[in-house]
Design a protein around this motif. Structure first.
Motif, PDB file in Angstrom:
ATOM      1  N   PRO A  81       0.829  -1.212   0.000  1.00 16.09           N
ATOM      2  CA  PRO A  81       0.000   0.000   0.000  1.00 16.09           C
ATOM      3  C   PRO A  81       0.866   1.265   0.000  1.00 16.09           C
ATOM      4  N   ALA A  82       2.005   1.229   0.700  1.00 12.85           N
ATOM      5  CA  ALA A  82       2.868   2.422   0.742  1.00 12.85           C
ATOM      6  C   ALA A  82       3.395   2.753  -0.659  1.00 12.85           C
ATOM      7  N   ALA A  83       3.719   1.719  -1.432  1.00 13.78           N
ATOM      8  CA  ALA A  83       4.212   1.974  -2.794  1.00 13.78           C
ATOM      9  C   ALA A  83       3.107   2.589  -3.657  1.00 13.78           C
ATOM     10  N   LEU A  84       1.877   2.109  -3.486  1.00 15.74           N
ATOM     11  CA  LEU A  84       0.765   2.698  -4.246  1.00 15.74           C
ATOM     12  C   LEU A  84       0.574   4.162  -3.860  1.00 15.74           C
ATOM     13  N   ARG A  85       0.684   4.431  -2.555  1.00 14.04           N
ATOM     14  CA  ARG A  85       0.511   5.824  -2.097  1.00 14.04           C
ATOM     15  C   ARG A  85       1.613   6.722  -2.656  1.00 14.04           C
ATOM     16  N   LEU A  93      -2.691  15.336 -11.889  1.00 16.80           N
ATOM     17  CA  LEU A  93      -3.837  14.488 -12.235  1.00 16.80           C
ATOM     18  C   LEU A  93      -4.951  14.655 -11.204  1.00 16.80           C
ATOM     19  N   HIS A  94      -6.183  14.731 -11.678  1.00 16.79           N
ATOM     20  CA  HIS A  94      -7.322  14.965 -10.795  1.00 16.79           C
ATOM     21  C   HIS A  94      -7.903  13.686 -10.203  1.00 16.79           C
ATOM     22  N   TYR A  95      -7.785  12.578 -10.949  1.00 19.93           N
ATOM     23  CA  TYR A  95      -8.479  11.356 -10.521  1.00 19.93           C
ATOM     24  C   TYR A  95      -7.483  10.197 -10.502  1.00 19.93           C
ATOM     25  N   ILE A  96      -7.001   9.884  -9.323  1.00 17.45           N
ATOM     26  CA  ILE A  96      -6.008   8.822  -9.156  1.00 17.45           C
ATOM     27  C   ILE A  96      -6.613   7.771  -8.235  1.00 17.45           C
ATOM     28  N   TYR A  97      -6.547   6.515  -8.654  1.00 23.12           N
ATOM     29  CA  TYR A  97      -7.127   5.442  -7.859  1.00 23.12           C
ATOM     30  C   TYR A  97      -6.075   4.361  -7.626  1.00 23.12           C
ATOM     31  N   ALA A  98      -6.000   3.896  -6.379  1.00 24.06           N
ATOM     32  CA  ALA A  98      -5.091   2.791  -6.055  1.00 24.06           C
ATOM     33  C   ALA A  98      -5.924   1.523  -5.944  1.00 24.06           C
ATOM     34  N   GLY A  99      -5.519   0.480  -6.654  1.00 23.02           N
ATOM     35  CA  GLY A  99      -6.364  -0.714  -6.722  1.00 23.02           C
ATOM     36  C   GLY A  99      -5.663  -1.989  -6.323  1.00 23.02           C
ATOM     37  N   ASN A 100      -6.477  -3.016  -6.155  1.00 23.03           N
ATOM     38  CA  ASN A 100      -6.063  -4.402  -5.867  1.00 23.03           C
ATOM     39  C   ASN A 100      -5.778  -4.675  -4.401  1.00 23.03           C
ATOM     40  N   GLY A 113      -9.389  -1.573   1.002  1.00 20.11           N
ATOM     41  CA  GLY A 113      -9.358  -1.207   2.422  1.00 20.11           C
ATOM     42  C   GLY A 113      -8.000  -0.769   2.934  1.00 20.11           C
ATOM     43  N   ALA A 114      -6.949  -0.830   2.095  1.00 24.17           N
ATOM     44  CA  ALA A 114      -5.602  -0.541   2.589  1.00 24.17           C
ATOM     45  C   ALA A 114      -5.043   0.788   2.087  1.00 24.17           C
ATOM     46  N   VAL A 115      -5.803   1.471   1.235  1.00 24.70           N
ATOM     47  CA  VAL A 115      -5.236   2.684   0.626  1.00 24.70           C
ATOM     48  C   VAL A 115      -6.093   3.921   0.896  1.00 24.70           C
ATOM     49  N   GLY A 116      -6.993   3.801   1.857  1.00 20.17           N
ATOM     50  CA  GLY A 116      -7.774   4.951   2.320  1.00 20.17           C
ATOM     51  C   GLY A 116      -8.530   5.658   1.214  1.00 20.17           C
ATOM     52  N   GLU A 117      -8.312   6.961   1.132  1.00 18.13           N
ATOM     53  CA  GLU A 117      -9.057   7.825   0.219  1.00 18.13           C
ATOM     54  C   GLU A 117      -8.814   7.494  -1.253  1.00 18.13           C
ATOM     55  N   THR A 129     -13.761   8.587  -5.357  1.00 14.41           N
ATOM     56  CA  THR A 129     -13.726   9.732  -6.275  1.00 14.41           C
ATOM     57  C   THR A 129     -14.034  10.993  -5.475  1.00 14.41           C
ATOM     58  N   HIS A 130     -13.129  11.966  -5.606  1.00 10.92           N
ATOM     59  CA  HIS A 130     -13.327  13.252  -4.927  1.00 10.92           C
ATOM     60  C   HIS A 130     -13.545  14.352  -5.952  1.00 10.92           C
ATOM     61  N   CYS A 131     -14.216  15.377  -5.520  1.00 10.25           N
ATOM     62  CA  CYS A 131     -14.311  16.579  -6.355  1.00 10.25           C
ATOM     63  C   CYS A 131     -12.921  17.241  -6.371  1.00 10.25           C
ATOM     64  N   PRO A 132     -12.362  17.491  -7.542  1.00 14.12           N
ATOM     65  CA  PRO A 132     -11.023  18.097  -7.575  1.00 14.12           C
ATOM     66  C   PRO A 132     -11.022  19.537  -7.091  1.00 14.12           C
ATOM     67  N   HIS A 133     -12.217  20.145  -7.031  1.00 16.96           N
ATOM     68  CA  HIS A 133     -12.285  21.552  -6.627  1.00 16.96           C
ATOM     69  C   HIS A 133     -12.438  21.690  -5.104  1.00 16.96           C
ATOM     70  N   CYS A 134     -13.456  20.998  -4.517  1.00 19.81           N
ATOM     71  CA  CYS A 134     -13.734  21.211  -3.087  1.00 19.81           C
ATOM     72  C   CYS A 134     -13.419  19.974  -2.232  1.00 19.81           C
ATOM     73  N   ARG A 135     -12.995  18.858  -2.866  1.00 17.96           N
ATOM     74  CA  ARG A 135     -12.585  17.616  -2.181  1.00 17.96           C
ATOM     75  C   ARG A 135     -13.754  16.834  -1.575  1.00 17.96           C
ATOM     76  N   GLU A 136     -14.988  17.232  -1.898  1.00 19.80           N
ATOM     77  CA  GLU A 136     -16.144  16.442  -1.467  1.00 19.80           C
ATOM     78  C   GLU A 136     -15.978  14.996  -1.964  1.00 19.80           C
ATOM     79  N   VAL A 137     -16.343  14.013  -1.102  1.00 20.80           N
ATOM     80  CA  VAL A 137     -16.312  12.618  -1.564  1.00 20.80           C
ATOM     81  C   VAL A 137     -17.552  12.382  -2.421  1.00 20.80           C
ATOM     82  N   LEU A 138     -17.333  11.966  -3.665  1.00 18.51           N
ATOM     83  CA  LEU A 138     -18.445  11.814  -4.615  1.00 18.51           C
ATOM     84  C   LEU A 138     -18.858  10.355  -4.783  1.00 18.51           C
ATOM     85  N   ILE A 139     -17.890   9.469  -4.813  1.00 22.97           N
ATOM     86  CA  ILE A 139     -18.197   8.032  -4.859  1.00 22.97           C
ATOM     87  C   ILE A 139     -17.228   7.353  -3.886  1.00 22.97           C
TER      88      ILE A 139
END
Ligand code: SF4
Length: 371
Positions: A276-280, A291-298, A301-305, A309-319
């Motif tokens: 998980p640390a390497a993904l982070r 980049l606005h939309y970065i996702y850590a996969g596989n 539960g180990a990579v938190g946020e 999907t967050h709003c790139p403007h206000c950081r609201e959690v969208l999905i």
């Protein structure tokens, strides 16, 4: 006894994606190898071949059919929660030692990869996709570019039935195959495996055609998401990740980038699994690139946020997600942030009603015959 090559050679037809050359040679442009093939010979992919001056291409079968959550492809900005009816054929133009689909992709190269074809018609696949309540039909499991004619035959039926269409691909395309696909394809995932041409050559390809494909798909307005499987010691240096994410940001900061953990697969079981640390760390490099939309996969539960999907403007959690599971959906019907109104790029549904992944799916194999 017939070999797999013999069995597949019977399941071909004259292709669309080639030029006839002198002395009955052909030039195939379905993928970035651009093979020039003499009579009687195979292309690099081993599934397209020159039969007396005609390029014969795979037709009329599936190497695998499965219903997957769309998040598994992965598409995170395309109708979250939808079911992706997924089919593949056999063969690949690359030979990655860590391939997760090696049973189908390497069926022509590796005698241990036994994947008999299922004879099937496009209408039957589409009927089954509708019966399963899929929203999208996706060519995946092998490299779809090398079987583009068959995918387009299915996509034409799918469009008529109101389904979306997509490729899960290594991106080793040519301008001409993308032109051929463009009228029939909605979404495209490209594996950006590395930013080092030497690494791509180890896998049997080159970096430049992949980069050209990414730029071109973006220009063609095909919805695009990118995946980089992070392999310790192979493609995970800060320098390589910086160059890779700078490139993506230069095309568009709005392209989702999935950086996923290497689990050890096929012939590449040597490096340790990605942490998980390497993904982070990779995600932080992507973020610094803009980049606005970065996702850590596989590693659910180990990579938190980094699963959300967050709003790139206000950081609201969208999905909010856990692995492929959607825990909370917070987009407006038009795909905007409810807090600040920023429009989030993607292909969204007007409402999120249910996640089809909650059901056990089985393709309707009675519609097909196993060879
Ligand atoms: S699909 Fe690619 S590898 Fe196969 S014959 Fe065509 S150019 Fe060659």
């Amino acid at each position: 006894m017939a070999t797999l090559s013999d069995v597949l050679a019977d399941r071909t037809r004259d292709g669309d994606l080639y030029d006839r050359l002198d002395a009955k040679w052909v030039h195939c442009y379905a993928c970035g190898h651009n093979c020039k093939i003499p009579p009687g010979a195979l292309g690099v992919c081993k599934v397209r071949f020159n039969d007396d001056g005609r390029l014969m291409v795979p037709w009329g079968y599936a190497g695998g059919v499965q219903c997957d959550p769309i998040e598994k492809k992965p598409f995170f900005h395309v109708h979250p929660g939808a079911l992706a009816y997924s089919f593949g054929m056999l063969g690949c133009d690359l030979h990655c030692g860590y391939c997760q689909n090696w049973v189908t992709s390497q069926a022509l190269r590796d005698p241990q990869a036994v994947a008999p074809p299922l004879d099937v018609k496009p209408e039957a696949l589409v009927r089954d996709a509708l019966r399963q309540r899929a929203k999208i039909i996706v060519s995946t499991y092998n490299e779809p570019l090398i079987t583009s004619e068959w995918a387009v035959a299915i996509f034409k039926e799918a469009r008529d039935a109101g389904l979306m269409t997509g490729f899960v691909s290594n991106g080793n395309a040519t301008p001409r195959v993308l032109e051929y696909l463009r009228p029939w394809i909605d979404v495209y995932k490209v594996d950006l495996k590395s930013f080092d041409d030497r690494h791509y050559r180890e896998l049997g390809g080159r970096l430049q055609p992949i980069l050209d494909t990414i730029r071109r798909l973006h220009d063609l307005d095909v919805w695009l998401e990118l995946v980089t499987l992070l392999i310790p010691g192979f493609n995970d240096s800060d320098d390589e990740l910086k160059r890779l994410t700078d490139f993506v940001a230069g095309v568009s900061v709005e392209i989702p980038w999935h950086v996923t953990a290497f689990p050890g697969d096929y012939k590449m079981t040597e490096p340790s699994n990605t942490t998980p640390a390497a993904l982070r760390r990779a995600a932080a490099i992507g973020k610094a690139a803009g980049l606005h939309y970065i996702y850590a996969g596989n590693i659910p539960g180990a990579v938190g946020e980094l699963e959300h999907t967050h709003c790139p403007h206000c950081r609201e959690v969208l999905i909010e997600r856990y692995g492929y599971l959607i825990r909370r959906y917070n987009l407006t019907p038009s795909g905007g942030c409810p807090a600040c109104g920023t429009q989030i790029p993607g292909r969204w549904s007007a409402e999120f009603s249910e996640q089809r992944t909650a059901f056990p799916f089985r393709p309707g194999l009675r519609l097909m015959e196993r060879y």
